[in-house]
Design a protein around this motif. Structure first.
Motif: not given
Ligand code: HEC
Length: 143
Positions: A50, A54, A65, A91, A94, A101-102, A105, A108, A110, A122
């Motif tokens: 999941k 990314c 990114v 979106n 942050i 990052y902008n 995501m 999930s 889940l 994590i």
């Molecule tokens: C499609 C791509 C993608 C997927 C799949 C994804 N993320 Fe992210 N994630 C991002 C992006 C882009 C951001 C920054 C979002 C924002 O700017 O609001 C982010 C931000 C985060 C952050 C907060 C910032 C940080 O780096 O600490 C966490 C924690 C996180 N994701 C955890 C997860 C977890 C856990 C999963 C799986 C359940 C997941 N992400 C799945 C793209 C993704």
């Protein structure tokens, strides 16, 4: 019963009860580490299916990114907000480790139970030592 017998009895009871309590605690410890190991394994599986597309294999992300999860100051300081982002998608702009990052995501999809497992994964992988979240905490996270 003479005095010696009484003393012997007391010592015997003491030794037995100490042994018992030691046995109990070590058993408990073994059980809880086992659960943790299981959860880490389940968390790794959820992560691979999941999140890894990314956030990459070792949680390193892709600079500018996809933010890193490994050694992420954002995750460490804003765990609750990070839970919200993963639960409902995000979106908003942050900053993670000083880099903006902008991206988007998606939510999930889940269950709360799976979120607990993947979050604890994590929070405790790739050198992260950011504690643990409970099901109650994840359930309490609202939009
Ligand atoms: C499609 C791509 C993608 C997927 C799949 C994804 N993320 Fe992210 N994630 C991002 C992006 C882009 C951001 C920054 C979002 C924002 O700017 O609001 C982010 C931000 C985060 C952050 C907060 C910032 C940080 O780096 O600490 C966490 C924690 C996180 N994701 C955890 C997860 C977890 C856990 C999963 C799986 C359940 C997941 N992400 C799945 C793209 C993704």
């Amino acid at each position: 019963m003479n005095k010696l017998n009484v003393i012997f009895l007391i010592v015997a009871i003491f030794v037995i009860s100490c042994g018992e309590s030691k046995k109990k605690t070590s058993k408990k410890e073994v059980v809880s580490t086992k659960i943790l190991m299981n959860d880490m394994e389940k968390g790794a599986q959820l992560y691979r299916s999941k999140c890894m597309n990314c956030h990459m294999t070792k949680g390193g992300g892709i600079e500018k990114v996809f933010p890193p999860l490994a050694n992420s100051d954002y995750l460490k300081k804003n765990t609750e907000d990070a839970m919200k982002m993963v639960k409902f998608g995000s979106n908003k702009p942050i900053k993670v480790n000083g880099i903006k990052y902008n991206g988007l995501m998606p939510a999930s999809g889940l269950t709360d139970k799976e979120l607990v497992v993947v979050f604890n994964y994590i929070l405790n992988s790739w050198g992260n030592d950011y504690g643990q979240v409970s099901l109650e905490q994840v359930e309490a996270v609202k939009r």
